[in-house]
Design a protein around this motif. Structure first.
Motif, PDB file in Angstrom:
ATOM      1  N   VAL A  58      -2.515  20.001  -0.044  1.00  9.97           N
ATOM      2  CA  VAL A  58      -0.872  19.348  -0.002  1.00  9.97           C
ATOM      3  C   VAL A  58      -0.270  18.738   1.181  1.00  9.97           C
ATOM      4  CG1 VAL A  58       1.461  21.004   0.042  1.00  9.97           C
ATOM      5  CG2 VAL A  58      -0.518  21.477  -1.799  1.00  9.97           C
ATOM      6  N   SER A  59      -0.944  19.259   2.415  1.00 16.60           N
ATOM      7  CA  SER A  59      -0.570  18.837   3.592  1.00 16.60           C
ATOM      8  C   SER A  59      -0.635  17.273   3.869  1.00 16.60           C
ATOM      9  CB  SER A  59      -1.112  19.219   4.780  1.00 16.60           C
ATOM     10  OG  SER A  59      -2.475  18.969   4.551  1.00 16.60           O
ATOM     11  N   PHE A  60      -1.521  16.911   2.894  1.00 17.20           N
ATOM     12  CA  PHE A  60      -1.579  15.101   2.946  1.00 17.20           C
ATOM     13  C   PHE A  60      -0.353  14.408   2.635  1.00 17.20           C
ATOM     14  CE2 PHE A  60      -2.395  11.112   0.780  1.00 17.20           C
ATOM     15  CZ  PHE A  60      -3.559  10.681   1.712  1.00 17.20           C
ATOM     16  N   PHE A  61       0.651  15.015   1.990  1.00 14.36           N
ATOM     17  CA  PHE A  61       1.830  14.457   1.434  1.00 14.36           C
ATOM     18  C   PHE A  61       2.884  14.402   2.292  1.00 14.36           C
ATOM     19  CE2 PHE A  61      -0.899  15.692  -2.250  1.00 14.36           C
ATOM     20  CZ  PHE A  61      -0.964  14.284  -2.885  1.00 14.36           C
ATOM     21  N   TYR A  62       2.609  15.154   3.441  1.00  9.92           N
ATOM     22  CA  TYR A  62       4.014  15.661   4.403  1.00  9.92           C
ATOM     23  C   TYR A  62       3.440  14.789   5.554  1.00  9.92           C
ATOM     24  CZ  TYR A  62       5.487  19.575   1.600  1.00  9.92           C
ATOM     25  OH  TYR A  62       6.010  19.931   0.239  1.00  9.92           O
ATOM     26  N   GLN A  63       2.262  14.036   5.718  1.00 14.32           N
ATOM     27  CA  GLN A  63       2.018  13.143   6.794  1.00 14.32           C
ATOM     28  C   GLN A  63       3.143  11.933   7.219  1.00 14.32           C
ATOM     29  OE1 GLN A  63      -2.329  12.473   7.466  1.00 14.32           O
ATOM     30  NE2 GLN A  63      -2.171  12.703   5.376  1.00 14.32           N
ATOM     31  N   ASP A  64       3.371  11.743   8.430  1.00 14.29           N
ATOM     32  CA  ASP A  64       3.998  10.729   8.953  1.00 14.29           C
ATOM     33  C   ASP A  64       3.170   9.628   9.007  1.00 14.29           C
ATOM     34  OD1 ASP A  64       6.051   8.936   9.884  1.00 14.29           O
ATOM     35  OD2 ASP A  64       5.953   9.540  12.031  1.00 14.29           O
ATOM     36  N   PHE A  65       3.116   8.737   8.085  1.00 10.27           N
ATOM     37  CA  PHE A  65       2.068   7.794   7.839  1.00 10.27           C
ATOM     38  C   PHE A  65       2.809   6.227   7.774  1.00 10.27           C
ATOM     39  CE2 PHE A  65      -0.956   5.217   5.478  1.00 10.27           C
ATOM     40  CZ  PHE A  65      -2.274   5.806   5.815  1.00 10.27           C
ATOM     41  N   LEU A  66       2.095   5.394   8.406  1.00  8.44           N
ATOM     42  CA  LEU A  66       2.563   3.773   8.493  1.00  8.44           C
ATOM     43  C   LEU A  66       1.616   3.155   7.860  1.00  8.44           C
ATOM     44  CD1 LEU A  66       4.440   1.368   9.544  1.00  8.44           C
ATOM     45  CD2 LEU A  66       2.964   1.594  11.416  1.00  8.44           C
ATOM     46  N   VAL A  67       1.801   2.616   6.643  1.00 12.33           N
ATOM     47  CA  VAL A  67       1.154   1.633   5.966  1.00 12.33           C
ATOM     48  C   VAL A  67       1.029   0.390   6.340  1.00 12.33           C
ATOM     49  CG1 VAL A  67       0.415   0.669   3.365  1.00 12.33           C
ATOM     50  CG2 VAL A  67       1.619   3.432   3.698  1.00 12.33           C
ATOM     51  N   GLN A  68      -0.312  -0.248   6.624  1.00 17.85           N
ATOM     52  CA  GLN A  68      -0.455  -1.351   7.008  1.00 17.85           C
ATOM     53  C   GLN A  68      -0.084  -2.520   6.018  1.00 17.85           C
ATOM     54  OE1 GLN A  68      -1.367  -2.839  10.064  1.00 17.85           O
ATOM     55  NE2 GLN A  68      -2.713  -1.706  11.069  1.00 17.85           N
ATOM     56  N   PRO A  69       0.395  -3.600   6.364  1.00 20.26           N
ATOM     57  CA  PRO A  69       0.699  -4.677   5.409  1.00 20.26           C
ATOM     58  C   PRO A  69      -0.370  -5.160   4.675  1.00 20.26           C
ATOM     59  CG  PRO A  69       0.952  -5.392   7.396  1.00 20.26           C
ATOM     60  CD  PRO A  69       0.772  -4.249   7.683  1.00 20.26           C
ATOM     61  N   PRO A  70      -0.302  -5.461   3.251  1.00 20.88           N
ATOM     62  CA  PRO A  70      -1.414  -6.082   2.602  1.00 20.88           C
ATOM     63  C   PRO A  70      -2.171  -7.201   3.085  1.00 20.88           C
ATOM     64  CG  PRO A  70       0.664  -6.466   1.406  1.00 20.88           C
ATOM     65  CD  PRO A  70       1.009  -5.674   2.740  1.00 20.88           C
ATOM     66  N   ASN A  71      -1.442  -7.859   3.902  1.00 23.88           N
ATOM     67  CA  ASN A  71      -1.921  -9.086   4.384  1.00 23.88           C
ATOM     68  C   ASN A  71      -3.073  -9.002   5.369  1.00 23.88           C
ATOM     69  OD1 ASN A  71      -0.242  -8.843   6.212  1.00 23.88           O
ATOM     70  ND2 ASN A  71       0.436 -10.867   6.445  1.00 23.88           N
ATOM     71  N   ILE A  72      -3.831  -8.152   5.222  1.00 27.01           N
ATOM     72  CA  ILE A  72      -4.941  -7.854   6.232  1.00 27.01           C
ATOM     73  C   ILE A  72      -6.226  -8.966   6.021  1.00 27.01           C
ATOM     74  CG2 ILE A  72      -6.770  -6.183   7.108  1.00 27.01           C
ATOM     75  CD1 ILE A  72      -4.735  -3.981   5.782  1.00 27.01           C
ATOM     76  N   HIS A  73      -6.850  -9.207   6.992  1.00 28.46           N
ATOM     77  CA  HIS A  73      -7.707 -10.407   6.770  1.00 28.46           C
ATOM     78  C   HIS A  73      -9.021  -9.837   6.413  1.00 28.46           C
ATOM     79  CE1 HIS A  73      -5.907 -13.416   9.527  1.00 28.46           C
ATOM     80  NE2 HIS A  73      -5.355 -12.579  10.136  1.00 28.46           N
ATOM     81  N   TYR A  74      -9.436 -10.452   5.180  1.00 25.76           N
ATOM     82  CA  TYR A  74     -10.562  -9.997   4.780  1.00 25.76           C
ATOM     83  C   TYR A  74     -11.656 -11.153   3.979  1.00 25.76           C
ATOM     84  CZ  TYR A  74      -8.261 -10.589   0.111  1.00 25.76           C
ATOM     85  OH  TYR A  74      -7.628 -10.953  -0.919  1.00 25.76           O
ATOM     86  N   ARG A  75     -12.863 -10.802   3.809  1.00 22.89           N
ATOM     87  CA  ARG A  75     -13.540 -11.816   3.174  1.00 22.89           C
ATOM     88  C   ARG A  75     -13.736 -11.352   1.529  1.00 22.89           C
ATOM     89  NH1 ARG A  75     -19.110 -12.944   5.035  1.00 22.89           N
ATOM     90  NH2 ARG A  75     -18.520 -14.935   3.869  1.00 22.89           N
ATOM     91  N   LYS A  76     -13.604 -12.343   0.518  1.00 23.98           N
ATOM     92  CA  LYS A  76     -13.847 -11.950  -0.618  1.00 23.98           C
ATOM     93  C   LYS A  76     -14.339 -13.254  -1.348  1.00 23.98           C
ATOM     94  CE  LYS A  76      -8.997 -13.018  -1.997  1.00 23.98           C
ATOM     95  NZ  LYS A  76      -8.770 -13.806  -3.226  1.00 23.98           N
ATOM     96  N   ARG A  77     -15.346 -12.943  -2.250  1.00 22.22           N
ATOM     97  CA  ARG A  77     -15.955 -14.008  -2.877  1.00 22.22           C
ATOM     98  C   ARG A  77     -15.369 -14.764  -4.127  1.00 22.22           C
ATOM     99  NH1 ARG A  77     -21.088 -13.379  -4.276  1.00 22.22           N
ATOM    100  NH2 ARG A  77     -20.884 -11.168  -4.545  1.00 22.22           N
ATOM    101  N   LEU A  78     -14.909 -13.650  -4.782  1.00 23.31           N
ATOM    102  CA  LEU A  78     -14.035 -14.275  -5.953  1.00 23.31           C
ATOM    103  C   LEU A  78     -12.784 -13.577  -6.215  1.00 23.31           C
ATOM    104  CD1 LEU A  78     -17.094 -13.657  -8.271  1.00 23.31           C
ATOM    105  CD2 LEU A  78     -16.250 -15.811  -7.553  1.00 23.31           C
ATOM    106  N   THR A  79     -11.821 -14.316  -7.059  1.00 26.54           N
ATOM    107  CA  THR A  79     -10.616 -13.505  -7.148  1.00 26.54           C
ATOM    108  C   THR A  79     -10.764 -12.080  -7.711  1.00 26.54           C
ATOM    109  OG1 THR A  79      -9.624 -15.648  -7.800  1.00 26.54           O
ATOM    110  CG2 THR A  79      -8.434 -13.887  -8.394  1.00 26.54           C
ATOM    111  N   LEU A  80      -9.993 -11.173  -7.118  1.00 23.72           N
ATOM    112  CA  LEU A  80      -9.966  -9.562  -7.297  1.00 23.72           C
ATOM    113  C   LEU A  80      -8.672  -9.368  -7.966  1.00 23.72           C
ATOM    114  CD1 LEU A  80     -11.411  -8.384  -4.094  1.00 23.72           C
ATOM    115  CD2 LEU A  80     -12.523  -8.619  -6.044  1.00 23.72           C
ATOM    116  N   SER A  81      -8.966  -8.295  -8.916  1.00 25.74           N
ATOM    117  CA  SER A  81      -7.708  -7.717  -9.607  1.00 25.74           C
ATOM    118  C   SER A  81      -6.724  -6.871  -8.328  1.00 25.74           C
ATOM    119  CB  SER A  81      -8.144  -6.599 -10.522  1.00 25.74           C
ATOM    120  OG  SER A  81      -8.430  -5.395  -9.931  1.00 25.74           O
ATOM    121  N   PRO A  82      -5.644  -7.011  -8.504  1.00 27.39           N
ATOM    122  CA  PRO A  82      -4.485  -6.355  -7.536  1.00 27.39           C
ATOM    123  C   PRO A  82      -5.112  -4.946  -7.540  1.00 27.39           C
ATOM    124  CG  PRO A  82      -3.414  -7.864  -8.956  1.00 27.39           C
ATOM    125  CD  PRO A  82      -4.734  -7.573  -9.489  1.00 27.39           C
TER     126      PRO A  82
END
Length: 308
Positions: A58-82
């Protein structure tokens, strides 16, 4: 204390669920799930049910949490589903949040990375050579690449992306500590290349000048190749006739795949286009695109474990 609705969304995504699927598990309407993820006014019994269904305290849902934007650098070999990308992003954000909590309680030096000048930030080969010098890396192959990166304050996490289509991703904590996630199910030589590739992103793209209009993936690959196989040291080995047997011997020495050595040979113009086409045809005919000979072992990260 109010619920952080972002934590409901990130918990759902980390379990690979859509809003429709979560609504079904909770036996509520989709509009209710959408409201949960947009409002801090949620009843305690609803949070308790979310805790049970999503398997977070339950405590998980009360955290002060900053979500990183989705445009994090990453390597992918093929198109992935969202859906796959959202799940990976959510899990990495949770990892990052826990790392930041640890960083607040221990004394860890900042990452030892040079700041680039605007005159050389877009020269991957030059930057890779400079970083080897800056870190005082000995000539020749880097034996323990994971240990080297961790020694300079960059966290490495072997991660289960639940797909072989993502090689790795990198992100920064709020305090500026780099974290590299590597797909633990990949071959050792590919993990090494991915680690150097993400190091290139961190050095050239996450901490420096605007990269609009540039091919960041190509730059990161060139950085990784030079960092792992410096041109001045490997060029002599690539002189003369390049064969699959020679590529295999070089793989043993440099701990890089035959494919990445062949790509680097092309980049350095050590093989002609005709030679390259012939070698790739041989490579494919022998089934090496699926699995190369001479497996390379990867060292185990220890920095996060030592922090714990």
């Amino acid at each position: 204390m109010k619920v952080n609705p972002k934590m409901i969304a990130i918990a759902r995504e980390s379990r690979g669920l859509s809003q429709t699927e979560l609504a079904s598990k909770l036996d509520v309407s989709i509009s209710n799930v959408s409201r949960y993820e947009d409002s801090s006014e949620i009843k305690e019994d609803t949070i308790q049910k979310l805790s049970e269904v999503l398997d977070y305290p339950v405590s998980f849902f009360y955290q002060d949490f900053l979500v990183q934007p989705p445009n994090i650098h990453y390597r992918k070999r093929l198109t992935l589903s969202p859906k796959i990308i959202r799940k990976a992003d959510a899990l990495m954000n949770i990892y990052r949040s826990n790392i930041e909590k640890m960083l607040n309680t221990i004394d860890l030096d900042s990452a030892n990375l040079p700041m680039l000048t605007e005159s050389n930030y877009d020269k991957p080969r030059k930057i890779a050579a400079y970083l080897r010098s800056y870190w005082k890396v000995e000539k020749g192959p880097i034996k323990d690449l994971v240990g080297l990166v961790e020694k300079h304050g960059i966290m490495v996490i072997m991660f289960d992306f639940e797909t072989d289509k993502i090689d790795g991703r990198s992100m920064m904590t709020e305090s500026g500590q780099p974290v590299i996630f590597l797909n633990k199910h990949l071959a050792g030589e590919r993990i090494r290349l991915t680690l150097a590739h993400e190091l290139g992103h961190i050095t050239m793209h996450l901490r420096t000048f605007a990269t609009h209009g540039r091919d960041e993936e190509a730059e990161a690959f060139e950085f990784a190749s030079e960092f792992l196989m410096p041109e001045s040291e490997i060029r002599l080995s690539l002189s003369g006739r390049v064969t699959l047997e020679k590529l295999a011997d070089l793989k043993r020495i440099w701990k890089q795949s035959m494919a990445s050595i062949l790509y680097w040979s092309e980049k350095l113009k050590c093989v002609t286009p005709n030679q390259s086409r012939y070698l790739w045809a041989q490579y494919s005919a022998l089934g090496y695109r699926k699995q190369e000979p001479i497996p390379i072992q990867i060292d185990t990260p220890t920095l996060v474990a030592r922090m714990v």
